[in-house]
Design a protein around this motif. Structure first.
Motif, PDB file in Angstrom:
ATOM      1  N   TYR A 146      10.305  -0.956   6.074  1.00 45.99           N
ATOM      2  CA  TYR A 146       9.916   1.180   6.206  1.00 45.99           C
ATOM      3  C   TYR A 146      12.254   0.850   7.388  1.00 45.99           C
ATOM      4  O   TYR A 146      12.865   2.006   7.073  1.00 45.99           O
ATOM      5  N   ARG A 147      11.365   0.675   8.798  1.00 46.43           N
ATOM      6  CA  ARG A 147      12.732   0.423   9.573  1.00 46.43           C
ATOM      7  C   ARG A 147      14.425  -0.287   8.859  1.00 46.43           C
ATOM      8  O   ARG A 147      15.444   0.748   8.648  1.00 46.43           O
TER       9      ARG A 147
ATOM     10  N   SER B  64       2.911  -2.354  -2.485  1.00 52.97           N
ATOM     11  CA  SER B  64       3.861  -2.449  -1.079  1.00 52.97           C
ATOM     12  C   SER B  64       5.182  -1.561  -0.755  1.00 52.97           C
ATOM     13  O   SER B  64       6.114  -1.087  -1.538  1.00 52.97           O
ATOM     14  N   PRO B  65       5.167  -1.978   0.718  1.00 54.15           N
ATOM     15  CA  PRO B  65       5.543  -1.027   1.370  1.00 54.15           C
ATOM     16  C   PRO B  65       7.174  -1.676   0.907  1.00 54.15           C
ATOM     17  O   PRO B  65       8.118  -0.349   1.071  1.00 54.15           O
ATOM     18  N   TYR B  66       8.163  -2.628   0.528  1.00 53.66           N
ATOM     19  CA  TYR B  66       8.724  -2.463   0.360  1.00 53.66           C
ATOM     20  C   TYR B  66       9.180  -1.930  -0.716  1.00 53.66           C
ATOM     21  O   TYR B  66      10.447  -1.398  -1.022  1.00 53.66           O
ATOM     22  N   GLY B  67       8.621  -2.192  -2.139  1.00 55.65           N
ATOM     23  CA  GLY B  67       8.278  -1.122  -3.654  1.00 55.65           C
ATOM     24  C   GLY B  67       8.523   0.456  -3.211  1.00 55.65           C
ATOM     25  O   GLY B  67       9.411   0.858  -3.949  1.00 55.65           O
ATOM     26  N   ASN B  68       8.186   0.326  -2.292  1.00 56.60           N
ATOM     27  CA  ASN B  68       8.056   2.420  -1.626  1.00 56.60           C
ATOM     28  C   ASN B  68       9.408   2.576  -1.015  1.00 56.60           C
ATOM     29  O   ASN B  68       9.780   3.048  -1.277  1.00 56.60           O
ATOM     30  N   THR B  69       9.847   1.166  -0.156  1.00 54.76           N
ATOM     31  CA  THR B  69      11.021   1.801   0.685  1.00 54.76           C
ATOM     32  C   THR B  69      12.022   1.717  -0.200  1.00 54.76           C
ATOM     33  O   THR B  69      13.438   2.531  -0.507  1.00 54.76           O
ATOM     34  N   LYS B  70      11.593   1.096  -2.187  1.00 54.98           N
ATOM     35  CA  LYS B  70      12.833   1.593  -2.896  1.00 54.98           C
ATOM     36  C   LYS B  70      12.401   3.368  -3.951  1.00 54.98           C
ATOM     37  O   LYS B  70      13.652   3.737  -3.936  1.00 54.98           O
TER      38      LYS B  70
END
Ligand code: NAD
Ligand code: WQD
Length: 344
Positions: free
Chosen positions: A102-103, A151-157
């Motif tokens: 997220y950061r 995933s958090p990665y996917g969420n960041t997109k």
């Protein structure tokens, strides 16, 4: 130094960024790269020079530092476009360390938008087909539902797309094209740049080439009991050079169309789905190298099948993938051999 339209390329020494820098130079643009080298090497600049004859301008800093972006803007007040690649991308790690993702995947984006808010810019963003999750219908179009991220990665997109859409709507200066990449593979035809995974590759094609060259053991095919023709998962693999060219098409489209549309999103794939076993066979038949592989358990979180409808990009951006599996496999293999001879 070349003197075309200046484009800030964040993450420009990375895998997709370096190929895009080459295409920018080939198209007469002047790239200005920012990268903190957290997942790439300074040597990439020399490699780009080897391909293009141009040593692109480079700034080594972390985009989490807004002051550094403000300073860069003072040095280059005439930047007209931004291609924002810089991010962390390891899906599994993002589950273990969500705040790291997220950061790093959100702060730099907000900093860039803040810093350039007084300036007219065309912004291209690296999004991902991961936003579609496990699709209900194939191929996925840009209006297919965005599913809650796995995933958090996917969420960041997903979050980044929302930030960009909202910001573009609220200001007159910003135009945004979000490109949802499918699975980029392969390397530049010169074999001077390519993907450089740190540690054990999580992605299929780098694992295949490292296994073929003897750096890794046998490939594990993650599951052969999916509802697909041969039981292995389906993806839309796209040559990284085709993908790089999509960024040029996106910039030109924003430069050439009248103001009005401020945010748009495009699938960037080939429109074809291939199974894991088909990729293994394509590698073997293209390179003549036999692979050692076994069938293993499913990998948790994997999507069964996804491939894109890419008509919108063809119609509106005038862009279409031109390279097929043979070029993807042969270039990935040539790069693996090059890097073995010339490690950096
Ligand atoms: P990469 O890791 O090779 O390149 C990213 C670059 O950004 C690296 O050079 C890294 O050093 C730099 N970077 C990261 N955080 C930074 C920061 N805070 N400040 C400055 N530099 C920073 O990754 P890639 O495969 O080239 O991916 C580029 C973009 O495309 C990413 O946003 C990624 O999420 C997205 N994407 C990649 C894929 C894929 O499969 N490779 C698929 C869909 C989307
Ligand atoms: C492809 C296929 C695996 C390795 C990931 C991210 C996604 C996007 C692209 C950025 C799958 C199988 C793999 C192996 C295997 N990145 N496989 N053995 O899973 O489509 O997506 O990268 O946005 O967000 O999740 O790509 O290359 O990891 O896997 O069988 O050793 O190969 O199961 O079916 P994936 P991948």
């Amino acid at each position: 130094m070349i003197a075309g339209t200046k484009i800030l390329v964040t993450g420009g020494t990375g895998y997709i960024g370096s190929h895009t820098v080459v295409e920018l130079i080939n198209s007469g643009y002047q790239p200005v790269i920012v990268d903190n080298l957290s997942n790439s090497s300074l040597q990439v600049l020399k490699q780009i020079e080897g391909i293009t004859g141009v040593n692109p301008e480079f700034f080594n800093f972390d985009l989490s530092d807004k002051q550094r972006i403000d300073n860069l803007r003072k040095i280059h007040p005439d930047i007209e476009g931004i291609i924002h690649f810089a991010a962390f991308k390891a899906v599994g790690e993002s589950v273990e360390q969500p705040l790291k993702y997220y950061r790093n995947n959100i702060y730099p984006l907000v900093n860039l938008l803040d810093s350039f808010s007084e300036q007219k810019v065309n912004f291209v963003f690296s999004s991902s087909c991961t936003v579609y999750g496990e699709p209900d219908q194939l191929p996925v179009t840009e209006s297919s539902p965005v599913k809650p991220a796995e995933s958090p990665y996917g969420n960041t997109k997903q979050i980044a797309e929302d930030i960009l859409r909202d910001t573009a709507k609220a200001t007159h200066n910003l135009r945004v094209t979000a490109l949802r990449y499918f699975n980029p593979v392969g390397a530049h035809a010169s074999a001077l740049i390519g993907e450089l995974p740190i540690g054990v590759p999580q992605n299929l094609v780098p694992f295949i080439t490292q296994s073929a060259i003897g750096k890794r053991g046998a490939i594990t095919v993650f599951g052969n009991d999916y509802n697909t023709p041969d039981g292995s998962c389906i993806r839309d693999y796209i040559h990284v050079v085709d993908l790089a060219k999509a960024h040029i098409a996106a910039l030109k489209n924003m430069e050439n169309t009248a103001q009005g549309k401020t945010y748009d999103v495009y699938n960037v794939g080939t429109g074809n789905g291939n199974t894991v076993l088909e990729i293994i066979k394509a590698f073997e038949s293209t390179t003549g190298v036999k692979l050692n592989y076994t069938i293993g358990a499913r990998r948790s979180g994997d999507i069964e099948k996804i491939y894109g409808d890419v008509n919108k990009a063809e119609k509106e951006l005038g862009w279409k993938a031109e390279l097929g599996l043979p070029e993807m496999m042969s270039s990935a293999w040539a790069w693996e051999n090059y890097i073995k001879q010339h490690p950096f």
